[in-house]
Design an enzyme around this catalytic site. Structure first.
Site, PDB file in Angstrom:
ATOM      1  N   ASP A 127       0.862  -1.186   0.000  1.00 39.77           N
ATOM      2  CA  ASP A 127       0.000   0.000   0.000  1.00 39.77           C
ATOM      3  C   ASP A 127       0.896   1.232   0.000  1.00 39.77           C
ATOM      4  OD1 ASP A 127      -3.258   0.132   0.968  1.00 39.77           O
ATOM      5  OD2 ASP A 127      -2.118   2.001   0.805  1.00 39.77           O
ATOM      6  N   LEU A 151     -16.972 -12.011  -0.779  1.00 37.14           N
ATOM      7  CA  LEU A 151     -16.914 -11.940   0.685  1.00 37.14           C
ATOM      8  C   LEU A 151     -17.990 -11.033   1.251  1.00 37.14           C
ATOM      9  CD1 LEU A 151     -13.081 -11.244   0.805  1.00 37.14           C
ATOM     10  CD2 LEU A 151     -14.229 -13.472   0.803  1.00 37.14           C
ATOM     11  N   GLU A 164     -19.101  -8.743   4.477  1.00 37.53           N
ATOM     12  CA  GLU A 164     -18.535  -8.107   5.662  1.00 37.53           C
ATOM     13  C   GLU A 164     -19.037  -8.838   6.887  1.00 37.53           C
ATOM     14  OE1 GLU A 164     -18.786  -3.883   6.174  1.00 37.53           O
ATOM     15  OE2 GLU A 164     -18.411  -3.572   4.045  1.00 37.53           O
ATOM     16  N   LYS A 168     -19.209 -11.856 -11.237  1.00 40.45           N
ATOM     17  CA  LYS A 168     -19.232 -11.083  -9.994  1.00 40.45           C
ATOM     18  C   LYS A 168     -20.385 -10.065  -9.987  1.00 40.45           C
ATOM     19  CE  LYS A 168     -18.123  -8.706  -6.401  1.00 40.45           C
ATOM     20  NZ  LYS A 168     -17.704  -8.968  -5.075  1.00 40.45           N
ATOM     21  N   ASN A 216     -23.905 -10.225  -7.592  1.00 41.36           N
ATOM     22  CA  ASN A 216     -24.324  -9.155  -6.676  1.00 41.36           C
ATOM     23  C   ASN A 216     -25.624  -8.498  -7.137  1.00 41.36           C
ATOM     24  OD1 ASN A 216     -22.382  -9.508  -4.809  1.00 41.36           O
ATOM     25  ND2 ASN A 216     -21.259  -7.617  -5.201  1.00 41.36           N
ATOM     26  N   PHE A 235     -31.836 -14.442   1.412  1.00 41.96           N
ATOM     27  CA  PHE A 235     -32.073 -13.119   0.813  1.00 41.96           C
ATOM     28  C   PHE A 235     -33.541 -12.862   0.486  1.00 41.96           C
ATOM     29  CE2 PHE A 235     -28.187 -10.677   0.122  1.00 41.96           C
ATOM     30  CZ  PHE A 235     -27.327 -11.533   0.760  1.00 41.96           C
ATOM     31  N   GLY A 276     -37.566  -5.218   3.925  1.00 43.53           N
ATOM     32  CA  GLY A 276     -37.266  -4.158   4.878  1.00 43.53           C
ATOM     33  C   GLY A 276     -36.902  -2.850   4.209  1.00 43.53           C
ATOM     34  N   CYS A 321     -20.946  -2.735  -1.545  1.00 40.19           N
ATOM     35  CA  CYS A 321     -20.972  -3.498  -2.808  1.00 40.19           C
ATOM     36  C   CYS A 321     -22.255  -3.368  -3.613  1.00 40.19           C
ATOM     37  CB  CYS A 321     -20.718  -4.965  -2.527  1.00 40.19           C
ATOM     38  SG  CYS A 321     -19.054  -5.281  -1.992  1.00 40.19           S
TER      39      CYS A 321
HETATM   40  C1  UDX Z   1     -22.438  -8.443  -0.275  1.00 39.51           C
HETATM   41  C2  UDX Z   1     -22.456  -9.843  -0.908  1.00 39.51           C
HETATM   42  O1  UDX Z   1     -23.248 -10.726  -0.092  1.00 39.51           O
HETATM   43  C3  UDX Z   1     -21.040 -10.383  -1.072  1.00 39.51           C
HETATM   44  O2  UDX Z   1     -21.085 -11.641  -1.730  1.00 39.51           O
HETATM   45  C4  UDX Z   1     -20.249  -9.379  -1.927  1.00 39.51           C
HETATM   46  O3  UDX Z   1     -18.919  -9.809  -2.123  1.00 39.51           O
HETATM   47  C5  UDX Z   1     -20.272  -8.000  -1.265  1.00 39.51           C
HETATM   48  O4  UDX Z   1     -21.629  -7.580  -1.063  1.00 39.51           O
HETATM   49  P1  UDX Z   1     -22.186  -7.395   2.163  1.00 39.51           P
HETATM   50  O5  UDX Z   1     -22.266  -6.051   1.504  1.00 39.51           O
HETATM   51  O6  UDX Z   1     -21.175  -7.624   3.220  1.00 39.51           O
HETATM   52  O7  UDX Z   1     -21.942  -8.543   1.047  1.00 39.51           O
HETATM   53  O8  UDX Z   1     -23.632  -7.619   2.828  1.00 39.51           O
HETATM   54  P2  UDX Z   1     -24.851  -8.637   2.773  1.00 39.51           P
HETATM   55  O9  UDX Z   1     -24.855  -9.424   4.024  1.00 39.51           O
HETATM   56  O10 UDX Z   1     -24.908  -9.394   1.509  1.00 39.51           O
HETATM   57  O11 UDX Z   1     -26.084  -7.591   2.848  1.00 39.51           O
HETATM   58  C6  UDX Z   1     -26.172  -6.503   1.936  1.00 39.51           C
HETATM   59  C7  UDX Z   1     -27.382  -5.645   2.224  1.00 39.51           C
HETATM   60  O12 UDX Z   1     -28.587  -6.322   1.885  1.00 39.51           O
HETATM   61  C8  UDX Z   1     -27.559  -5.216   3.691  1.00 39.51           C
HETATM   62  O13 UDX Z   1     -27.921  -3.860   3.735  1.00 39.51           O
HETATM   63  C9  UDX Z   1     -28.678  -6.096   4.202  1.00 39.51           C
HETATM   64  O14 UDX Z   1     -29.413  -5.472   5.239  1.00 39.51           O
HETATM   65  C10 UDX Z   1     -29.530  -6.254   2.948  1.00 39.51           C
HETATM   66  N1  UDX Z   1     -30.345  -7.481   2.939  1.00 39.51           N
HETATM   67  C11 UDX Z   1     -29.732  -8.707   2.864  1.00 39.51           C
HETATM   68  C12 UDX Z   1     -31.733  -7.391   2.952  1.00 39.51           C
HETATM   69  O15 UDX Z   1     -32.310  -6.291   2.993  1.00 39.51           O
HETATM   70  N2  UDX Z   1     -32.460  -8.537   2.894  1.00 39.51           N
HETATM   71  C13 UDX Z   1     -31.884  -9.785   2.824  1.00 39.51           C
HETATM   72  O16 UDX Z   1     -32.627 -10.763   2.766  1.00 39.51           O
HETATM   73  C14 UDX Z   1     -30.490  -9.864   2.814  1.00 39.51           C
END
Ligand code: UDX
Length: 434
Positions: free
Chosen positions: A30, A158, A160, A209, A213, A254, A258, A265
């Site tokens: 970095d 991944l 978070e 990818k 997403n 998923f 809400g 991402c």
């Molecule tokens: C996501 C992808 O899951 C991951 O594969 C990618 O590499 C990066 O983006 P992340 O951003 O960490 O990961 O969060 P994730 O747990 O997937 O949730 C994303 C958002 O969707 C959150 O705001 C969560 O509250 C919302 N969500 C998720 C819903 O509103 N309903 C669901 O059923 C699932």
């Protein structure tokens, strides 16, 4: 293998730490000295469960080190991962400036190297970036012959909060390669993981990818639209989701309705793919709708509060939850930002709380914060749950009602037991419960 990783953000650190754990010699690079010093002293520059332990393990057994000497360390490695950020510009287009500067550094580093070298793009980039931007730039800056260079694209998936677990237990590994040098290197590197490995072209890997997403984001917007219908038809959407999820083609994941999706991402990737499609004159109606529904959800939350309070102006409203999801301090693209901004514009006196995200949120909006959910809701006319933290799920509803001035409780994440909230005497409203 000797691995160099450019970028010590989320993706770079998790990639570096997990590859070091597989007994590779990893150097994390970095330009920011502060981050590298932190890393070398065993402190993770970002919070992610299990990451610091893995970094420390790598430092201790000398499989991992951080450095700001970028070109020298690229030269001394066999394979370089590009893990720099790919933010959106104001029109949602992907900003490739960090990708370009990383590939220029690689090109300069390779000028004085003989033999072979592999470069893998791990950053999320729109289709054709690896082949049309990264590859020509490296060739131009290095003066190398094409056959000595391996070029590939290997996206990460991944989440978070569970990034280390996700990296070490992948559903699949996508091996995008433009030549046999890259294919061989990636297959060797990922040999210890026994999951399905999909081999494809770099552009296919890039779209896998984005498509993954965008599909997950679309799934969320779709269930939100169904939940909004459930609201007016007297249907409990949780039961609908259960019924849908029992179909293995749909899956139960998923389907939580809400306030919408946030984070670093989903919003960025859907916008970048839509912008890339537009630039190539392809209609992307699904992506547009996915983003539109996601913009509507926080507005529905505000409307629910407004309908119950009559007017928002002068009302004390407690916001519980600022992080984009529980167990993180990340507030990027959090739906709370839209709700807080709109309530403040309408003249509400907003007091917010989040177990981890308050400091980060304060950098975006200067809203009043309370150190506990109890203090945030003291004498509030209305409380709105925006993130389903365990702390909020376990709130004692009787004492919450006693503390508040009014009885309006809006649950943007279906975190509470609706029946219990009604029984206690709340005017409770949530998305997807008619
Ligand atoms: C996501 C992808 O899951 C991951 O594969 C990618 O590499 C990066 O983006 P992340 O951003 O960490 O990961 O969060 P994730 O747990 O997937 O949730 C994303 C958002 O969707 C959150 O705001 C969560 O509250 C919302 N969500 C998720 C819903 O509103 N309903 C669901 O059923 C699932």
């Amino acid at each position: 293998m000797k691995v160099s990783v450019i970028g010590t953000g989320y993706v770079g650190l998790v990639t570096g730490a997990t590859l070091a754990d597989l007994d590779n010699q990893v150097v994390c690079l970095d330009i920011l000295e502060e981050k590298i010093n932190m890393l070398n002293s065993g402190n993770s520059p970002i919070y992610e469960p299990g990451l610091e332990e893995l970094l420390r393990k790598g430092l201790k057994n000398k499989n991992l080190v951080g450095s700001t000497e970028i070109e020298q360390n690229i030269r001394n490695s066999d394979i370089t991962f590009i893990c720099v950020g790919t933010p959106s510009d104001n029109n949602g287009n992907i900003d490739l400036s960090y990708i370009k500067s990383a590939s220029s550094s690689i090109g300069r580093a390779l000028r004085d190297k003989n033999g072979k070298h592999t470069v893998i793009v791990k950053s999320t980039v729109v289709p054709l970036t690896t082949e049309d931007v990264v590859l020509p730039n490296i060739l131009k800056k290095s003066g190398w012959k094409r056959e000595n260079l391996g070029i590939g694209m290997n996206p990460e998936f991944l989440r978070e909060g569970s990034a280390i677990h996700d990296a070490q237990n992948p559903d699949r590994i996508v091996i995008g390669f433009a030549d046999d040098v890259a294919r061989k290197a990636l297959k060797e590197l990922y040999n210890p993981y026994k999951c399905k490995k999909l081999e494809c072209s770099p552009r296919t890997a890039e779209l896998i990818k984005y498509a993954s997403n965008s599909f997950l984001a679309t799934k969320i917007s779709f269930v939100n639209e169904m939940a909004n219908m459930s609201n007016v038809w007297g249907i409990d959407f949780q039961e609908v989701a259960e019924g849908m999820g029992l179909d293995s083609r749909i899956s139960a994941e998923f389907l939580r309705a809400g306030a919408g999706f946030g984070g670093s991402c989903f919003p960025k990737d859907v916008k970048a793919l839509a912008a890339a499609a537009k630039n190539s004159e392809v209609e992307s109606l699904m992506l547009k709708a996915t983003l539109e529904v996601n913009d509507i959800q926080p507005k529905i939350i505000v409307k629910m509060a407004e309908e119950r309070l009559g007017v928002i102006k002068g009302k004390k409203i407690a916001i519980l939850g600022l992080a984009f999801k529980p167990d993180t301090d990340d507030v990027r693209e959090s739906r709370s930002e839209i709700v807080v901004r709109e309530l403040m514009e309408k003249g509400a006196s907003v007091v917010a709380h989040d177990p981890e995200g308050m400091a980060n949120f304060k950098k975006i909006i200067d809203v009043k914060m309370a150190p506990t959910p109890e203090l945030a809701t003291e004498k509030a006319d209305c409380a709105i749950i925006m993130t389903e933290w365990g702390l909020y799920k376990n709130l004692d509803l009787e004492s919450l009602l006693e503390r508040m001035n009014g009885n309006v409780l809006i649950d943007g994440r279906r975190a509470l037991n609706a029946k219990k909230a009604d029984e206690v005497g709340f005017d409770y409203k949530t998305i997807g419960l008619g």
